[in-house]
Motif scaffolding. Structure first.
Motif, short mmCIF file in Angstrom:
data_model
loop_
_atom_site.label_atom_id
_atom_site.label_comp_id
_atom_site.label_asym_id
_atom_site.label_seq_id
_atom_site.Cartn_x
_atom_site.Cartn_y
_atom_site.Cartn_z
N THR A 1 5.68 -2.65 -8.51
CA THR A 1 6.28 -2.85 -7.20
C THR A 1 6.97 -4.21 -7.23
OG1 THR A 1 4.27 -3.86 -6.31
CG2 THR A 1 4.53 -1.48 -6.02
N GLN B 1 2.44 6.16 -7.30
CA GLN B 1 1.47 7.07 -7.91
C GLN B 1 1.87 8.52 -7.70
OE1 GLN B 1 -1.89 5.32 -5.93
NE2 GLN B 1 -2.40 4.03 -7.69
N ARG C 1 -4.37 -5.25 -9.97
CA ARG C 1 -2.90 -5.30 -9.91
C ARG C 1 -2.39 -6.59 -10.58
NH1 ARG C 1 -4.11 -0.76 -8.53
NH2 ARG C 1 -3.35 0.35 -6.70
N HIS D 1 -9.31 -1.79 -8.02
CA HIS D 1 -7.97 -2.18 -7.56
C HIS D 1 -7.54 -3.40 -8.37
CE1 HIS D 1 -4.78 -2.16 -4.49
NE2 HIS D 1 -4.81 -3.47 -4.60
N ASP E 1 2.50 1.55 -3.39
CA ASP E 1 1.51 2.01 -4.39
C ASP E 1 1.36 3.52 -4.35
OD1 ASP E 1 1.03 -0.65 -5.00
OD2 ASP E 1 -1.11 -0.58 -4.55
N ARG F 1 0.84 -1.21 0.00
CA ARG F 1 0.00 0.00 0.00
C ARG F 1 0.87 1.26 0.00
NH1 ARG F 1 -5.34 1.02 3.44
NH2 ARG F 1 -5.77 -0.84 2.28
N VAL G 1 1.11 -1.47 -11.04
CA VAL G 1 0.20 -0.50 -10.44
C VAL G 1 -0.20 0.51 -11.51
CG1 VAL G 1 -0.04 1.30 -8.67
CG2 VAL G 1 1.25 -0.80 -8.17
#
Length: 174
Positions: free
Chosen positions: A40, A24, A139, A137, A20, A17, A91
């Motif tokens: 990641t 971003q 990924r 979400h 991410d 998290r 991501v």
């Protein structure tokens, strides 16, 4: 196909998290174009952390990543040539922003750089008209040079991405 030009960015992020959000934020700060992949990578050496990679395969994006490499280095990040490994968790990727709500798998594959969807516990590929509840979400991971989304069965014959956007922390109930 794995993008031909990539850089790795070492970070102090310790959770997906956190990584991410950092990825971003850096992409916005660096004003990266839509065709850039941001992934990641779990690093399991003496200092466990989550590293980042930025990669591009579109013509003309290599200079953008070279400039990003220079700016990240100026900010104190350790930047290397190439991704930390070949199995990055994407991501940022072309079409990621269009994967919201509920979509058919055919729509997911058409709108994004995702090449394939697999369903945990099933041997074959799911039907193109199968619904995926994205939970906003999505990924996918690089596997053999292709972006592959792992999904799992959900209520009403739908699928959801395997990765939960709000996972329960380990030992949260005790």
């Amino acid at each position: 196909m794995t993008p031909p030009y990539a850089i790795g960015v070492d970070t102090d992020a310790t959770t997906l998290r956190e990584a991410d959000h950092l990825l971003q934020a850096l992409a916005a700060e660096l004003d990266l174009p839509e065709g850039v992949f941001g992934c990641t990578h779990l690093v399991r050496d003496g200092r466990p952390r989550v590293a980042l990679s930025l990669a591009a395969d579109a013509a003309g994006t290599e200079p953008v990543l070279r400039a990003a490499r220079d700016r990240l280095t100026e900010q104190g990040y350790e930047v290397s040539a190439g991704a930390p490994d070949a199995a990055g968790r994407a991501v940022l990727y072309p079409g990621a922003g269009a994967l919201t709500g509920t979509l058919t798998l055919a729509e997911l594959l058409t709108r994004s750089a995702i090449d394939r969807v697999t369903v945990l516990g099933t041997p074959g590929e799911p039907a193109p008209d199968t619904l995926l509840v994205t939970r906003d979400h999505v990924r996918p991971q690089w596997q053999d040079g292709r972006l592959v989304l792992a999904a799992m069965p959900a209520a009403g014959g739908t699928l959801v991405p395997f990765e939960d956007p709000d996972p329960t922390p380990c030992c949260a109930d005790h």
